[in-house]
Design an enzyme around this catalytic site. Sequence first.
Site, PDB file in Angstrom:
ATOM      1  N   HIS A  40     -10.500   0.946   1.967  1.00  0.00           N
ATOM      2  CA  HIS A  40     -10.269   1.934   3.033  1.00  0.00           C
ATOM      3  C   HIS A  40     -11.462   1.792   3.974  1.00  0.00           C
ATOM      4  CE1 HIS A  40      -8.702   5.829   4.696  1.00  0.00           C
ATOM      5  NE2 HIS A  40      -9.877   5.701   5.296  1.00  0.00           N
ATOM      6  N   LYS A  49      -9.382  -0.272  -5.781  1.00  0.00           N
ATOM      7  CA  LYS A  49      -9.414   0.381  -4.466  1.00  0.00           C
ATOM      8  C   LYS A  49     -10.771   1.018  -4.201  1.00  0.00           C
ATOM      9  CE  LYS A  49      -7.968   2.141  -0.607  1.00  0.00           C
ATOM     10  NZ  LYS A  49      -6.760   2.709  -0.093  1.00  0.00           N
ATOM     11  N   HIS A  58       1.571   5.402  -1.677  1.00  0.00           N
ATOM     12  CA  HIS A  58       1.199   6.585  -2.460  1.00  0.00           C
ATOM     13  C   HIS A  58       2.458   7.160  -3.088  1.00  0.00           C
ATOM     14  CE1 HIS A  58      -2.896   6.822  -0.787  1.00  0.00           C
ATOM     15  NE2 HIS A  58      -2.329   6.259   0.270  1.00  0.00           N
ATOM     16  N   ASP A  98       1.519   2.618   3.525  1.00  0.00           N
ATOM     17  CA  ASP A  98       0.691   3.821   3.357  1.00  0.00           C
ATOM     18  C   ASP A  98       1.566   5.077   3.415  1.00  0.00           C
ATOM     19  OD1 ASP A  98      -1.567   5.260   2.807  1.00  0.00           O
ATOM     20  OD2 ASP A  98      -2.417   5.136   4.821  1.00  0.00           O
ATOM     21  N   HIS A 133      -4.552  -0.802   5.864  1.00  0.00           N
ATOM     22  CA  HIS A 133      -4.061  -0.040   7.033  1.00  0.00           C
ATOM     23  C   HIS A 133      -4.973  -0.146   8.262  1.00  0.00           C
ATOM     24  CE1 HIS A 133      -6.847   2.736   5.157  1.00  0.00           C
ATOM     25  NE2 HIS A 133      -5.978   3.191   4.278  1.00  0.00           N
ATOM     26  N   HIS A 158       0.876  -1.201   0.000  1.00  0.00           N
ATOM     27  CA  HIS A 158       0.000   0.000   0.000  1.00  0.00           C
ATOM     28  C   HIS A 158       0.901   1.235   0.000  1.00  0.00           C
ATOM     29  CE1 HIS A 158      -3.809   2.179   1.463  1.00  0.00           C
ATOM     30  NE2 HIS A 158      -2.895   3.113   1.261  1.00  0.00           N
TER      31      HIS A 158
HETATM   32  O1  DOR Z   1      -3.245   9.282   5.784  1.00  0.00           O
HETATM   33  C1  DOR Z   1      -3.643   9.001   4.666  1.00  0.00           C
HETATM   34  N1  DOR Z   1      -3.124   9.600   3.573  1.00  0.00           N
HETATM   35  N2  DOR Z   1      -4.619   8.123   4.535  1.00  0.00           N
HETATM   36  C2  DOR Z   1      -5.202   7.876   3.358  1.00  0.00           C
HETATM   37  O2  DOR Z   1      -6.114   7.071   3.319  1.00  0.00           O
HETATM   38  C3  DOR Z   1      -4.801   8.629   2.154  1.00  0.00           C
HETATM   39  C4  DOR Z   1      -3.435   9.123   2.274  1.00  0.00           C
HETATM   40  C5  DOR Z   1      -3.074  10.158   1.230  1.00  0.00           C
HETATM   41  O3  DOR Z   1      -3.361   9.966   0.051  1.00  0.00           O
HETATM   42  O4  DOR Z   1      -2.485  11.167   1.609  1.00  0.00           O
HETATM   43 ZN    ZN Z   2      -3.299   5.112   1.667  1.00  0.00          ZN
END
Ligand code: DOR
Ligand code: ZN
Length: 349
Positions: free
Chosen positions: A137, A100, A16, A248, A175, A14
């Site tokens: 989520h 997702k 970003h 995450d 998460h 997971h």
């Molecule tokens: O803390 C987070 N940041 N939780 C999420 O679900 C998305 C993520 C983000 O894209 O910044």
């Molecule tokens: Zn995330």
Amino acid sequence: MTKSLTIKQPDDWHLHLRDGDMLAAVLPDTAQHFGRAIIMPNLVPPVVSTADVLAYQKRIMAALPKGMNFTPLMTAYLTEATDAEDLAKGFQDGVITAVKLYPAGATTNSASGVRDVMAVQPVLEKMAEIGMPLLVHGEVTDSDIDIFDREAVFIDRVLDPLRQRLPQLKIVMEHITTSVAADYVQSGSENLGATITTHHLMINRNHILAGGIRPHYYCLPVAKREEHRLALRALATSGFSRVFLGTDSAPHPDRAKLMACGCAGIYTAPNTMSCLAHVFEEDGALDHLEAFTSINGPKFYGLPISDQTITLTKQDLPMAYPEMITAGDETVTVFDPGVDLFWRVDTLV
Ligand code: DOR
Ligand code: ZN
């Protein structure tokens, strides 16, 4: 005392990566340790179709520095207008690994997410039929539900009924942050898995709120009470086969974190493996680190375990991680675990 540990190369289930300057800045931090990562689709606009996924995958590969090996495992963002056949084709062609589900309004860039899960039932049925995993989520968004209860209420009101309607659908609870979720995943069937982040193993809600508000510890789902952190640690360090690392790691410019309404997300990519070695050593579970970071995830997804290895070595002096990185004109603060980290990661080149 263990001073050195060689494990199969880890994957991040997971992650970003964002886009543009941010993508270029953060990708090497993941690719230096991880062989593969499940890439979140919550860009602006979101990555919704197979064509969007392909285009984003190309931008990721173009941003990868020469000489680094890394495989992005792509996801598509589920909306109430998703074309099931398009995603099914993307999955069958090997372009998309999973879909997702963001409840609309649950987190960063989730406005196009799902308001009513029944509206996507035909897409979920198709996914169940072809074995395409759904990544969830797991938080409700109702304003009358306390933010610390939103995960438990989601399991009760949305996830459990969904699993009863579609028992064959492969689901990852992303998460997880509570003992309720830890118990629920363990009681589930073979097609239910969960990811746990690095930071939820190290911080509780006091870190965010006691003695001053600390925006760099704010993420979603928000860290809960200490008893929940301990439940997550017990589960992650147990080696339980359906639970695996999903960092995450979610970079935001410091400018966007340090404001009256700051963004959710913690940037853990640079020091995640050092943090995890620290956590597993503290719990006397270094022998289960490889299961959590490198074995359980590929097994759940039906992918091969890496044929590469990394070596973690405990140094006498603490590691010196940067406090922040730069991305274009912005800075991004790196997760501060609040303890010295002694585990260094060496990869084969
Ligand atoms: O803390 C987070 N940041 N939780 C999420 O679900 C998305 C993520 C983000 O894209 O910044
Ligand atoms: Zn995330």
